[in-house]
Write a protein that holds these residues in place. Sequence first.
Motif, short mmCIF file in Angstrom:
data_model
loop_
_atom_site.label_atom_id
_atom_site.label_comp_id
_atom_site.label_asym_id
_atom_site.label_seq_id
_atom_site.Cartn_x
_atom_site.Cartn_y
_atom_site.Cartn_z
N UNK A 130 -4.76 -1.21 4.15
CA UNK A 130 -3.34 -0.79 4.02
C UNK A 130 -3.03 -0.85 2.60
N UNK A 131 -3.88 -1.06 1.60
CA UNK A 131 -3.57 -1.09 0.35
C UNK A 131 -3.47 0.32 -0.23
N UNK A 132 -3.71 1.17 0.44
CA UNK A 132 -3.39 2.59 0.12
C UNK A 132 -1.93 2.98 0.33
N UNK A 133 -1.21 2.16 1.05
CA UNK A 133 0.13 2.32 1.00
C UNK A 133 1.00 1.79 0.09
N UNK A 134 0.15 0.94 -0.69
CA UNK A 134 0.88 0.15 -2.03
C UNK A 134 0.80 0.68 -3.18
N UNK A 135 1.99 0.97 -4.00
CA UNK A 135 1.83 1.30 -5.29
C UNK A 135 2.50 -0.01 -6.08
#
Length: 251
Positions: free
Chosen positions: A157-162
Amino acid sequence: MRELYIAGNWKMNYKPGEAAVFAKQIADAVKNLKVKVMIAPPFVCLPAVTEAVKGSNVIVAAQNVNDHASGAYTGEISCDMLKDIGVNTVIVGHSERRQYYGETNEFINKKVLFAIENEMDVILCVGETLEERDSGRLEKVLADQINIGLSGVSENQMEKITVAYEPVWAIGTGKTATPSDADSAHAYIRSLIAEKFGKTVAENTIIQYGGSVKPANAKELMACSNIDGALVGGASLTLEPFLSIINASKK
Ligand code: PGA
């Protein structure tokens, strides 16, 4: 290789009509650029702005979102409502929400989790006050904001986080962190992400800088190896400075 990501946080500025005109000017101006560009107008402007930039590469984001699906939450806006009008990105934990509306790391974490479970992209804002920096608590504050704010988020899910590092003392004050201060805070945030999610995730996470970013300092800030873009407030409210920040940011 992390993409450059420049975002404009319009805060509580512009009515729908003028927002749509401005958004269209931005979309036209950036259409051939490789930089990822986002604008975050107030809620009531979102339908007009999403319509105005349709078919362009400009991302439209909300400045906040509720942590429930629906129900008795007067004054709030849900992920579903945003997604229904084509808004798939949200800013969470801005320091003004922490400061004026009492948002805690735990509450911000609920919003982060709810938004990513609903397939939204999130910009999580972190940053210390001057008092926290001066009393030597910079690292502890950032560690809590990252560790609690991203608690329960999976590696995938970290790919959804900036992440946006915005020292509170630099927001709207004209004071900017020096590029080396900003870069070392970014490096520290990246190390926290590495501890929690591993080195690859940390290397892939975009960390924006925010706090009085303007055309005069953008190039120097963006040249830092750990700074991957900007979350711009005041200087994103008119075309020329916002475009020159976008242009200055190309590495
Ligand atoms: P500023 O705001 O650029 O006006 O300092 C940045 C922000 O609050 O995101």
